[in-house]
Design a protein around this motif. Structure first.
Motif, PDB file in Angstrom:
ATOM      1  N   GLU A 251       0.834  -1.198   0.000  1.00 36.43           N
ATOM      2  CA  GLU A 251       0.000   0.000   0.000  1.00 36.43           C
ATOM      3  C   GLU A 251       0.879   1.263   0.000  1.00 36.43           C
ATOM      4  O   GLU A 251       0.554   2.250  -0.684  1.00 36.43           O
ATOM      5  N   TYR A 255      -0.473   3.293  -3.293  1.00 36.05           N
ATOM      6  CA  TYR A 255      -1.710   4.063  -3.130  1.00 36.05           C
ATOM      7  C   TYR A 255      -1.674   5.383  -3.902  1.00 36.05           C
ATOM      8  O   TYR A 255      -2.595   5.712  -4.642  1.00 36.05           O
ATOM      9  N   THR A 298     -12.280   1.498  -3.900  1.00 37.11           N
ATOM     10  CA  THR A 298     -11.035   1.994  -3.319  1.00 37.11           C
ATOM     11  C   THR A 298     -11.318   2.930  -2.149  1.00 37.11           C
ATOM     12  O   THR A 298     -10.716   2.812  -1.070  1.00 37.11           O
TER      13      THR A 298
END
Length: 772
Positions: A251, A255, A298
């Motif tokens: 992540e 991201y 998301t």
């Protein structure tokens, strides 16, 4: 994306001649057919397709089709990428000559004619090519529906080797790094079985872990160092690329990149303002890009991570654009500039759909995700947005036809009424995955109830009929139903998970059992060097001749969806390994040892070696966009053929990134856990495990919601327990049936409960605590 993925030469036939001594020709040359396998459209008993490539002639060792009036085919599949320079065909004595047939190779999942041969009168035919066919399969297509017999199909040429491929590491890892507390593996297919390996801390060459290589793999899942150091794996003289292990590492490095890609890939206002073919909201996105649902998922899965991101997007009015841009967007009033970038991207997608009145069933279905998520978006968007979209969806949902401009050449939908049962299966293009209408109809059911509509139940019933049909009719062993849907496969398994988790008491019978069967098939096809789910049980690793990058990236979304329903802990554990192995595959743990992104070393923390090249131009014009997944290993790279090198089509696609984004959302949901309890009488202790701690040097915080039974809410802040912890914790004092946090307070009556929650919508996690 345009109709090309596999860069295979389609040669011109230079010579067709008759041979009287074909067996001697086979003896003089290297008959590659002997190394391959054969399949056919049909075979008579005792005359199976394998007999056409066994090196024996005569009627007793021949393939015969079943004469049913339809065309027949005989396919030769070779072990890897091969340059075929000649092809020869021999018929048994005394059988009818095959007058008309075609030689075909596969391109973009479709068979294409290399040469059509007509009026042939010989039982022995040879074909030579000016330029060798570069492929791993070739077939004869026999137009006549009568009986055909072939004793030998011979192919001559050589195995393909790319002299510029370069050396590949013998120990292949996720080049960027691994997540603490999650499965961690590497691949070493060339090292001896049982070899020892060690993990070194790079700065001082200190050995910190050791293990054994089994079946070409090493597992170090239980190595979870509390450290920011770089590591490498060594076995004998071989070493891996360096990598790190940290909390929420994947992540951390993706991201922001995920959002930046979508910002740059917008049509009209992204990194280029050019108007592109096959493009609506997103360049080269066509009607089946699944972007809106990926953006909504998301955000709902981990809202705090995106709320805290820097805002980089501003509204672009088309008033300043040339006349040809008028009406392409702007039907929706602008968002607040304070909105998170992901919310601005959601607004962009919906605005284009409404402004251009896109009526394709998949475009309409996407809008349900926006309407469903409205309660979580309305803080930044004008009410006009919801009203305009809701009116449009209610008007168009059951409309069976589309207006001009709403569809493209890839449209396979028989009609566009989203309440109708969808039984047609798409191709390996990924344009019509089974079950794509289930979640949208269930969302519309909730939205319609919220709006007080009397006919809300029709949406639920449409979803139920579709899911029941899928349970009864989908055969998980048929690859077109699973991996054959490429980047769209995840829609199917997500539909199963959504129905069961949101409506457990109303789900069709057999749903969970069907998901368990899917998991078993996926696992059965994944016992290999890479823990990689193959296309079929036999030779095919990926859908033939496709750049199947999106399926690798989207598979974790399907896997985590299935895992949420599995009761078998061992199956769940095995599927978890596969989910992470597919992420790792994209980050370099694959036969060519490269990250899927050409600019990976520049754009992704820790990546050492990117894809061979990036496509320039094309409909998407993605060369100026960050975080493009350019390419992935093809079928002929597997199981371990790195010498093939940069063979096959390379081109990024919006659909690849939306598949990855969806996987990240479903991973976040799967690992998010929430707990609240009265550890002492006057203190409520809340613990949240969610992918929020990205940097051990920064103390991360997150707000969770506490609500009483009367609907009153307050927000309280949690802080990471320690620099490397996956858990954030908070303690809130309680006095006399009152919870106080800053200038906020919440009250309740004796025996009532309060609810603590994080995440939104169908990804919301909550826990109730009963208080005195």
């Amino acid at each position: 994306m345009k109709a090309h993925y596999q860069c295979l030469a389609l040669p011109v036939l230079s010579l067709l001649w008759l041979l009287t001594g074909l067996p001697s020709l086979a003896q003089q040359k290297n008959n590659l057919s002997l190394t391959g396998t054969a399949t056919a459209s049909s075979s008579q008993a005792g005359f199976e397709s394998a007999k056409a490539i066994d090196g024996k002639t005569g009627i007793g060792s021949a393939w015969k089709n079943v004469s049913d009036g339809n065309p027949s085919w005989l396919m030769l599949k070779l072990p890897g990428a091969t340059e075929i320079s000649e092809l020869a065909i021999q018929l048994p004595e005394g059988v009818a000559v095959i007058s008309d047939f075609s030689v075909q190779t596969i391109l973009n999942g479709s068979w294409r004619n290399v040469k059509e041969i007509t009026n042939n009168t010989s039982s022995q035919v040879a074909i030579a090519f000016d330029k060798p066919i570069l492929t791993d399969r070739i077939r004869l297509w026999i137009k006549d529906g009568g009986e055909a017999a072939i004793s030998e199909l011979l192919a001559f040429g050589q195995n393909y080797v790319d002299s510029t491929a370069g050396d590949v590491k013998k120990i292949l890892v996720n080049q960027s790094g691994y997540n603490l507390g999650r499965p961690k593996r590497f691949s070493a297919p060339n090292l001896p079985e049982g070899s020892s390996f060690v993990i070194y801390q790079i700065k001082d060459r200190k050995q910190v872990y050791s293990g054994k290589i089994e079946k070409g793999k090493g597992d170090f899942s239980d190595f979870n160092p509390i450290s920011q150091e770089e590591f490498l794996i060594a076995s004998g003289s071989e070493e891996s690329f360096p990598f790190r292990i940290g909390p929420n590492w994947l992540e951390r490095v993706t991201y922001r990149n995920m959002v930046d890609f979508m910002v740059g890939a917008r049509h009209y206002v992204g990194t280029t303002d050019l108007i592109r073919p096959l493009s609506y909201e997103w360049r080269d996105g066509d009607f089946f890009n699944w972007t809106l649902q990926s953006l909504v998922a998301t955000y709902l899965s981990n809202p705090a991570a995106f709320d805290r991101m820097e805002r980089t997007v501003s509204y672009a009015s088309n008033a300043s654009f040339p006349a040809e841009y008028k009406g392409l967007w702007g039907a929706l009033e602008p968002y607040s500039e304070e909105a998170p970038d992901v919310v601005k991207l959601i607004h962009w997608d919906v605005d284009v759909k409404i402004s251009q009145e896109l009526e394709h069933e998949m475009q309409k279905a996407e809008l349900a995700h926006f309407l469903y998520a409205w309660p979580y978006l309305k803080a930044w968007l004008p009410r006009q947005n919801f009203d305009r979209v809701y009116a449009y969806v209610r008007e168009k949902w059951e409309k069976p036809t589309v207006r001009p401009g709403s569809t493209t050449q890839y449209d396979m939908s028989p009609e566009h009424n989203l309440l109708s049962l969808k039984t047609k299966m798409g191709t390996t293009k990924g344009e019509l995955p089974p079950g794509f209408s289930v979640i949208p109809n269930l969302m519309m059911y909730e939205v319609a109830k919220r709006q007080g509509e009397q006919d809300a139940e029709k949406y639920f019933q449409a979803a139920y009929r579709q899911m029941d049909w899928m349970i009864q009719n989908l055969d998980w062993k048929d690859p077109i139903v699973t991996k054959g849907q490429r980047m769209s496969e995840h829609l199917t398994m997500r539909a199963f998970a959504y129905f069961q988790t949101q409506y457990p008491d109303r789900a069709p019978k057999g749903l969970q059992e069907k998901v368990t069967d899917w998991a078993r098939v996926a696992i059965s096809r994944s016992d290999n060097y890479w823990d990689f789910r193959k296309y079929t049980d036999n030779e095919d690793w990926v859908p033939p001749s496709w750049n199947e990058t999106g399926n690798v990236l989207g598979f974790p979304a399907a896997a985590f969806s299935a895992m949420s329903l599995l009761n078998d802990s061992e199956l769940k554990k095995q599927l978890e390994v596969l989910a992470w192995s597919h992420f790792d595959n994209a980050f370099g743990k694959n036969p060519v040892g490269r990250h899927f992104s050409y600019r990976g070393p520049e754009e992704i923390e820790g990546v050492d070696l990117g894809w061979y090249n990036a496509h320039k131009g094309g409909y998407g014009l993605l060369e100026g966009v960050r975080f493009v997944f350019d390419g992935s290993p093809k079928s002929f790279h597997y199981p371990n053929n790195p010498e093939v090198g940069n063979l096959g089509w390379t081109e990024g696609w919006v659909q690849f990134n939306t598949a990855f984004n969806t996987s990240m959302a479903y991973m976040a949901n799967y690992y998010t856990k929430l707990d609240a309890s009265l550890e002492v009488k006057d203190r409520l202790v809340i613990r949240l495990e969610a992918p929020l701690n990205f940097d051990p040097l920064v103390e991360e915080k997150v707000e969770v919601t506490i609500q009483n039974q009367q609907g009153q809410q307050i927000k309280v802040s949690l802080t990471e327990e320690s620099p490397f912890s996956l858990i954030l914790k908070g303690q809130i004092p309680i006095t006399k049936q009152k919870l106080t946090y800053g200038n906020q307070s919440l009250t309740w009556k004796k025996g009532e409960s309060i609810e603590v929650s994080y995440g939104l919508g169908y990804f919301r996690k909550s826990v109730k605590v009963t208080l005195d």
